[in-house]
Design a protein around this motif. Structure first.
Motif, PDB file in Angstrom:
ATOM      1  N   PRO A  32      35.451  44.579 122.117  1.00 21.62           N
ATOM      2  CA  PRO A  32      36.166  45.661 121.419  1.00 21.62           C
ATOM      3  C   PRO A  32      36.011  47.053 122.056  1.00 21.62           C
ATOM      4  O   PRO A  32      35.904  48.029 121.339  1.00 21.62           O
ATOM      5  CB  PRO A  32      35.501  45.627 120.047  1.00 21.62           C
ATOM      6  CG  PRO A  32      34.079  45.201 120.339  1.00 21.62           C
ATOM      7  CD  PRO A  32      34.095  44.392 121.597  1.00 21.62           C
ATOM      8  N   ILE A 115      34.214  38.708 118.890  1.00 27.48           N
ATOM      9  CA  ILE A 115      34.532  40.120 119.130  1.00 27.48           C
ATOM     10  C   ILE A 115      34.088  41.006 117.980  1.00 27.48           C
ATOM     11  O   ILE A 115      34.421  42.172 117.913  1.00 27.48           O
ATOM     12  CB  ILE A 115      36.040  40.312 119.412  1.00 27.48           C
ATOM     13  CG1 ILE A 115      36.873  39.759 118.255  1.00 27.48           C
ATOM     14  CG2 ILE A 115      36.419  39.637 120.714  1.00 27.48           C
ATOM     15  CD1 ILE A 115      38.346  40.091 118.380  1.00 27.48           C
ATOM     16  N   ALA A 116      33.309  40.447 117.064  1.00 25.01           N
ATOM     17  CA  ALA A 116      32.811  41.218 115.916  1.00 25.01           C
ATOM     18  C   ALA A 116      31.627  42.089 116.356  1.00 25.01           C
ATOM     19  O   ALA A 116      30.969  41.805 117.349  1.00 25.01           O
ATOM     20  CB  ALA A 116      32.400  40.260 114.808  1.00 25.01           C
ATOM     21  N   PRO A 117      31.359  43.169 115.598  1.00 27.04           N
ATOM     22  CA  PRO A 117      30.266  44.067 115.991  1.00 27.04           C
ATOM     23  C   PRO A 117      28.897  43.389 115.928  1.00 27.04           C
ATOM     24  O   PRO A 117      28.669  42.524 115.093  1.00 27.04           O
ATOM     25  CB  PRO A 117      30.350  45.188 114.953  1.00 27.04           C
ATOM     26  CG  PRO A 117      31.079  44.615 113.795  1.00 27.04           C
ATOM     27  CD  PRO A 117      32.036  43.617 114.372  1.00 27.04           C
ATOM     28  N   GLY A 171      31.133  47.192 118.083  1.00 27.25           N
ATOM     29  CA  GLY A 171      32.570  47.103 117.824  1.00 27.25           C
ATOM     30  C   GLY A 171      33.032  47.879 116.608  1.00 27.25           C
ATOM     31  O   GLY A 171      34.136  48.411 116.584  1.00 27.25           O
ATOM     32  N   ARG A 172      32.202  47.958 115.590  1.00 23.46           N
ATOM     33  CA  ARG A 172      32.632  48.673 114.392  1.00 23.46           C
ATOM     34  C   ARG A 172      32.775  50.174 114.667  1.00 23.46           C
ATOM     35  O   ARG A 172      33.772  50.789 114.340  1.00 23.46           O
ATOM     36  CB  ARG A 172      31.662  48.443 113.234  1.00 23.46           C
ATOM     37  CG  ARG A 172      32.152  49.139 111.974  1.00 23.46           C
ATOM     38  CD  ARG A 172      31.240  48.935 110.806  1.00 23.46           C
ATOM     39  NE  ARG A 172      31.500  47.666 110.146  1.00 23.46           N
ATOM     40  CZ  ARG A 172      31.038  47.377 108.920  1.00 23.46           C
ATOM     41  NH1 ARG A 172      30.317  48.255 108.266  1.00 23.46           N
ATOM     42  NH2 ARG A 172      31.296  46.218 108.379  1.00 23.46           N
ATOM     43  N   GLN A 175      35.783  50.841 116.963  1.00 24.94           N
ATOM     44  CA  GLN A 175      37.122  50.670 116.397  1.00 24.94           C
ATOM     45  C   GLN A 175      37.436  51.646 115.278  1.00 24.94           C
ATOM     46  O   GLN A 175      38.593  51.928 115.002  1.00 24.94           O
ATOM     47  CB  GLN A 175      37.275  49.242 115.851  1.00 24.94           C
ATOM     48  CG  GLN A 175      37.216  48.165 116.917  1.00 24.94           C
ATOM     49  CD  GLN A 175      38.421  48.207 117.831  1.00 24.94           C
ATOM     50  OE1 GLN A 175      39.545  48.440 117.408  1.00 24.94           O
ATOM     51  NE2 GLN A 175      38.187  47.982 119.120  1.00 24.94           N
ATOM     52  N   MET A 176      36.404  52.111 114.571  1.00 24.83           N
ATOM     53  CA  MET A 176      36.702  52.933 113.398  1.00 24.83           C
ATOM     54  C   MET A 176      37.112  54.348 113.792  1.00 24.83           C
ATOM     55  O   MET A 176      36.748  54.851 114.836  1.00 24.83           O
ATOM     56  CB  MET A 176      35.515  52.976 112.435  1.00 24.83           C
ATOM     57  CG  MET A 176      34.364  53.834 112.865  1.00 24.83           C
ATOM     58  SD  MET A 176      32.935  53.576 111.803  1.00 24.83           S
ATOM     59  CE  MET A 176      33.220  54.819 110.580  1.00 24.83           C
ATOM     60  N   MET A 177      37.918  54.953 112.908  1.00 28.57           N
ATOM     61  CA  MET A 177      38.306  56.345 113.115  1.00 28.57           C
ATOM     62  C   MET A 177      37.568  57.214 112.116  1.00 28.57           C
ATOM     63  O   MET A 177      37.402  56.824 110.951  1.00 28.57           O
ATOM     64  CB  MET A 177      39.803  56.524 112.882  1.00 28.57           C
ATOM     65  CG  MET A 177      40.666  56.001 113.993  1.00 28.57           C
ATOM     66  SD  MET A 177      42.400  56.305 113.604  1.00 28.57           S
ATOM     67  CE  MET A 177      42.908  57.173 115.055  1.00 28.57           C
ATOM     68  N   GLU A 178      37.143  58.402 112.593  1.00 29.64           N
ATOM     69  CA  GLU A 178      36.536  59.409 111.720  1.00 29.64           C
ATOM     70  C   GLU A 178      36.921  60.769 112.281  1.00 29.64           C
ATOM     71  O   GLU A 178      37.234  60.882 113.465  1.00 29.64           O
ATOM     72  CB  GLU A 178      35.006  59.291 111.745  1.00 29.64           C
ATOM     73  CG  GLU A 178      34.456  58.212 110.846  1.00 29.64           C
ATOM     74  CD  GLU A 178      32.933  58.213 110.813  1.00 29.64           C
ATOM     75  OE1 GLU A 178      32.393  58.081 109.725  1.00 29.64           O
ATOM     76  OE2 GLU A 178      32.284  58.340 111.877  1.00 29.64           O
ATOM     77  N   ARG A 259      23.998  53.366 109.217  1.00 29.07           N
ATOM     78  CA  ARG A 259      25.008  53.868 108.274  1.00 29.07           C
ATOM     79  C   ARG A 259      24.889  53.133 106.941  1.00 29.07           C
ATOM     80  O   ARG A 259      24.905  53.724 105.868  1.00 29.07           O
ATOM     81  CB  ARG A 259      26.413  53.644 108.837  1.00 29.07           C
ATOM     82  CG  ARG A 259      26.796  54.567 109.954  1.00 29.07           C
ATOM     83  CD  ARG A 259      27.180  55.917 109.400  1.00 29.07           C
ATOM     84  NE  ARG A 259      28.443  55.895 108.701  1.00 29.07           N
ATOM     85  CZ  ARG A 259      29.576  56.367 109.181  1.00 29.07           C
ATOM     86  NH1 ARG A 259      29.609  56.896 110.392  1.00 29.07           N
ATOM     87  NH2 ARG A 259      30.683  56.336 108.455  1.00 29.07           N
ATOM     88  N   ILE A 260      24.769  51.813 107.031  1.00 24.21           N
ATOM     89  CA  ILE A 260      24.710  51.011 105.810  1.00 24.21           C
ATOM     90  C   ILE A 260      23.380  51.263 105.092  1.00 24.21           C
ATOM     91  O   ILE A 260      23.324  51.356 103.863  1.00 24.21           O
ATOM     92  CB  ILE A 260      24.924  49.523 106.146  1.00 24.21           C
ATOM     93  CG1 ILE A 260      26.281  49.379 106.855  1.00 24.21           C
ATOM     94  CG2 ILE A 260      24.890  48.653 104.896  1.00 24.21           C
ATOM     95  CD1 ILE A 260      26.484  48.082 107.554  1.00 24.21           C
ATOM     96  N   GLY A 263      23.606  54.277 102.961  1.00 27.47           N
ATOM     97  CA  GLY A 263      24.270  53.977 101.694  1.00 27.47           C
ATOM     98  C   GLY A 263      23.291  53.354 100.709  1.00 27.47           C
ATOM     99  O   GLY A 263      23.245  53.715  99.524  1.00 27.47           O
ATOM    100  N   LEU A 337      24.878  43.699 104.325  1.00 27.14           N
ATOM    101  CA  LEU A 337      25.510  44.291 103.148  1.00 27.14           C
ATOM    102  C   LEU A 337      24.551  45.282 102.501  1.00 27.14           C
ATOM    103  O   LEU A 337      23.346  45.065 102.473  1.00 27.14           O
ATOM    104  CB  LEU A 337      25.849  43.206 102.129  1.00 27.14           C
ATOM    105  CG  LEU A 337      26.982  42.250 102.506  1.00 27.14           C
ATOM    106  CD1 LEU A 337      27.126  41.170 101.441  1.00 27.14           C
ATOM    107  CD2 LEU A 337      28.291  42.997 102.710  1.00 27.14           C
ATOM    108  N   GLU A 338      25.144  46.360 101.968  1.00 26.87           N
ATOM    109  CA  GLU A 338      24.347  47.369 101.273  1.00 26.87           C
ATOM    110  C   GLU A 338      23.558  46.720 100.134  1.00 26.87           C
ATOM    111  O   GLU A 338      22.384  47.007  99.933  1.00 26.87           O
ATOM    112  CB  GLU A 338      25.286  48.454 100.741  1.00 26.87           C
ATOM    113  CG  GLU A 338      24.567  49.700 100.306  1.00 26.87           C
ATOM    114  CD  GLU A 338      25.544  50.788  99.851  1.00 26.87           C
ATOM    115  OE1 GLU A 338      26.427  51.165 100.639  1.00 26.87           O
ATOM    116  OE2 GLU A 338      25.404  51.232  98.695  1.00 26.87           O
TER     117      GLU A 338
END
Lengths: 357, 174
Positions: A32, A115-117, A171-172, A175-178, A259-260, A263, A337-338
């Protein structure tokens, strides 16, 4: 306030490289991280810089070697399987003391994986994925803003220490937008590189190599490298501490996992459980001391990673048996998962501590 | 504020563009924004998904498990996300291509593809959905959305930009 723009993490890296004065980019496609290569294909020529899509990852890293040897700033990027192919080149860069920036937008492994993070290239990145006694500086962003800022820093550190610097992301984040604020400074000035092979006019020819056959020469080089690494360990450790002053449970996580974890911490704090986070920004050099200091006053440490527990080993070294170290992780492209992190924090916070020893 | 939006449809319906546009419309006044596309070995005609999170507070993960709004562009995608349609969720369905789902959410039906066809281009159904969504939940102003449409399509020919603006306004009033 400066104007914010919305970008993917991958584009933010490309934009930063150009703003940091990257003279040449060499890449080979792999998901990715493809947006970096696409971004550079479009924007490097616009800025009169070099873009080459190499015929392979191995070729790309050796083009980086050539550019760096000529005293110019070079970058390459790939994702896990492609980064494995670059390891020989990275070892040569370290041995020849050449500055370079390498981006690893990690995906699931081993093998071609998916192709996952993922964060399963931690060992490879921090313990020397290639052969020989070397280290590269490893930077781990946890937002699109940091993808940008740490790329600028990567070029500075590479130049300062004449060493390869890796941006280890996933990959996360790619790919992500901020929204982010773009670097407005000028590229760090290029110091005169007396060692570069850029035309021996009015000077003796330079020679860049990592092959030292004369007895003792290679050991001398290794001693020099280790001295340099000691200096980097002393000056360049970076980490973010969040709510660690009063915490009874310390989380250690980087990148997407951090990041997680943030949270999860916000959610348990609301329930009155004092959790805090130490987020290494440099994975090498690793913030052992910072973790050790906080570990002195907690009930337990929880490491969160997208791997089977790789950074976990460094955290255990830092904690040195003082308190128990727990682990929450997912593999093969899974993301923690959180809710499962919250559950672990709660069970650690219920631990009874023996006092008076 | 916290608004978690799931957008899904067939590849080619402009799901990713719709999400990106919504996210970029919010850049000036919403502190924390994430946009996350489905990426990977997608094939033509497959399903396309993206998530947008708009928040006053820091966003831990760009992928949510619960949603405040769900926008659905075709029937196959609707069936994939029907279990996410909870009581407090606003659901917008492109009723030209979807049956109205029997869920406890508030469902708004938008005849987006037919309205787009009436405007002369079936591909602008996504911005009709955006207009309808912002009419129901004004998380960003129409002015901000239109500014983003112009920025995102900058460099394309003027008639295309105007068509998309028209589609957006059609959705807003639908």
């Amino acid at each position: 306030m400066a104007t914010r723009v919305l970008m993917t993490g991958n584009d933010a890296i490309g934009e930063a490289a150009i703003r940091a004065g990257c003279d040449a980019y060499y890449g080979y496609p792999i998901t990715p991280q493809n947006e970096i290569t696409a971004f550079m294909a479009l924007h490097m020529p616009e800025n009169n810089r070099v873009f080459i899509q190499a015929e392979s990852e191995i070729s790309a890293i050796n083009m980086v070697f050539g550019t760096a040897a000529a005293g110019k700033r070079a970058m390459t990027s790939s994702s896990s399987p492609g980064i494995s192919l670059k390891q020989e080149g990275i070892s040569f860069l370290a041995g020849a003391e050449l500055p370079a920036v390498i981006v690893n937008v990690q995906r699931g492994g081993p093998g071609l994986g998916n192709i996952a993070p993922s964060q399963s290239d931690y060992f490879q990145a921090t313990k020397g994925g290639g052969h020989g006694d070397y280290h590269q500086i490893v930077l781990a962003p946890d937002s699109v803003q940091e993808m940008h800022d740490l790329t600028i820093l990567a070029f500075k550190l590479a130049g300062k220490y004449r060493t390869p610097v890796m941006i280890l992301t996933d990959g996360r984040l790619g790919q992500m937008m901020e929204p982010l604020i773009l670097y407005k400074g000028t590229p760090p000035p290029m110091q005169r590189k007396a060692w570069a092979v850029n035309g021996a006019i009015n000077r003796k020819p330079n020679f860049i190599r990592s092959l030292y056959l004369v007895e003792g020469e290679l050991e001398t080089l290794n001693i020099k490298l280790q001295k340099k690494y000691a200096g980097i360990r002393q000056k360049e450790i970076r980490c973010e501490k969040r709510l660690t002053q009063d915490c009874e449970v310390l989380l250690v996580a980087y990148g997407t996992s951090a990041r997680i974890a943030k949270g999860a911490i916000a959610s348990v704090r609301a329930a009155g459980i004092r959790a805090g986070l130490l987020r290494p920004i440099t994975l090498w050099p690793f913030p052992y001391d910072a973790i050790a200091r906080i570990a002195k006053h907690v009930k337990g440490v929880l490491v969160v990673e997208m791997s089977s527990g790789q950074m976990l080993e460094d955290v255990k070294l830092a904690v040195n048996g003082h308190v128990p170290v727990f682990f929450e992780g997912r593999m093969g492209g899974g993301v923690p998962l959180e809710s499962s992190i919250v559950k672990k924090i709660k069970s650690i916070s219920r631990r009874k501590i023996m006092t008076g020893h | 504020m916290l608004e978690r939006i799931l957008i899904t449809g067939a590849g080619g319906q402009g799901v990713i563009l719709l999400g990106r546009l919504l996210a970029s419309s919010a850049v000036e006044h919403i502190p924390h924004i994430t946009f996350f596309p489905s990426y990977g070995a997608e094939v033509r005609g497959g399903t396309s998904v993206c998530q947008v999170i708009l928040s006053a507070k820091e966003i831990a993960s760009p992928l949510s498990e619960t949603f405040d709004s769900i926008l659905v562009m075709n029937q196959i995608s609707l069936e994939n996300v029907i279990r996410q349609m909870k009581k407090n969720c606003l659901v917008l369905v492109n009723s030209s291509l979807c049956k109205i789902p029997p869920v406890s959410s508030k469902v708004v039906s938008v005849d987006a593809t037919r309205l787009a066809d009436n405007l002369g281009d079936t591909r602008v159904a996504n911005f009709i959905m955006l207009g309808a969504y912002l009419a129901a939940k004004p998380v960003v102003t129409p002015l901000q959305a239109e500014k983003s449409i112009r920025e995102l399509l900058a460099g394309k020919n003027m008639s295309l930009i105007e068509l998309n603006i028209k589609a957006f306004r059609t959705g807003l009033e639908s």
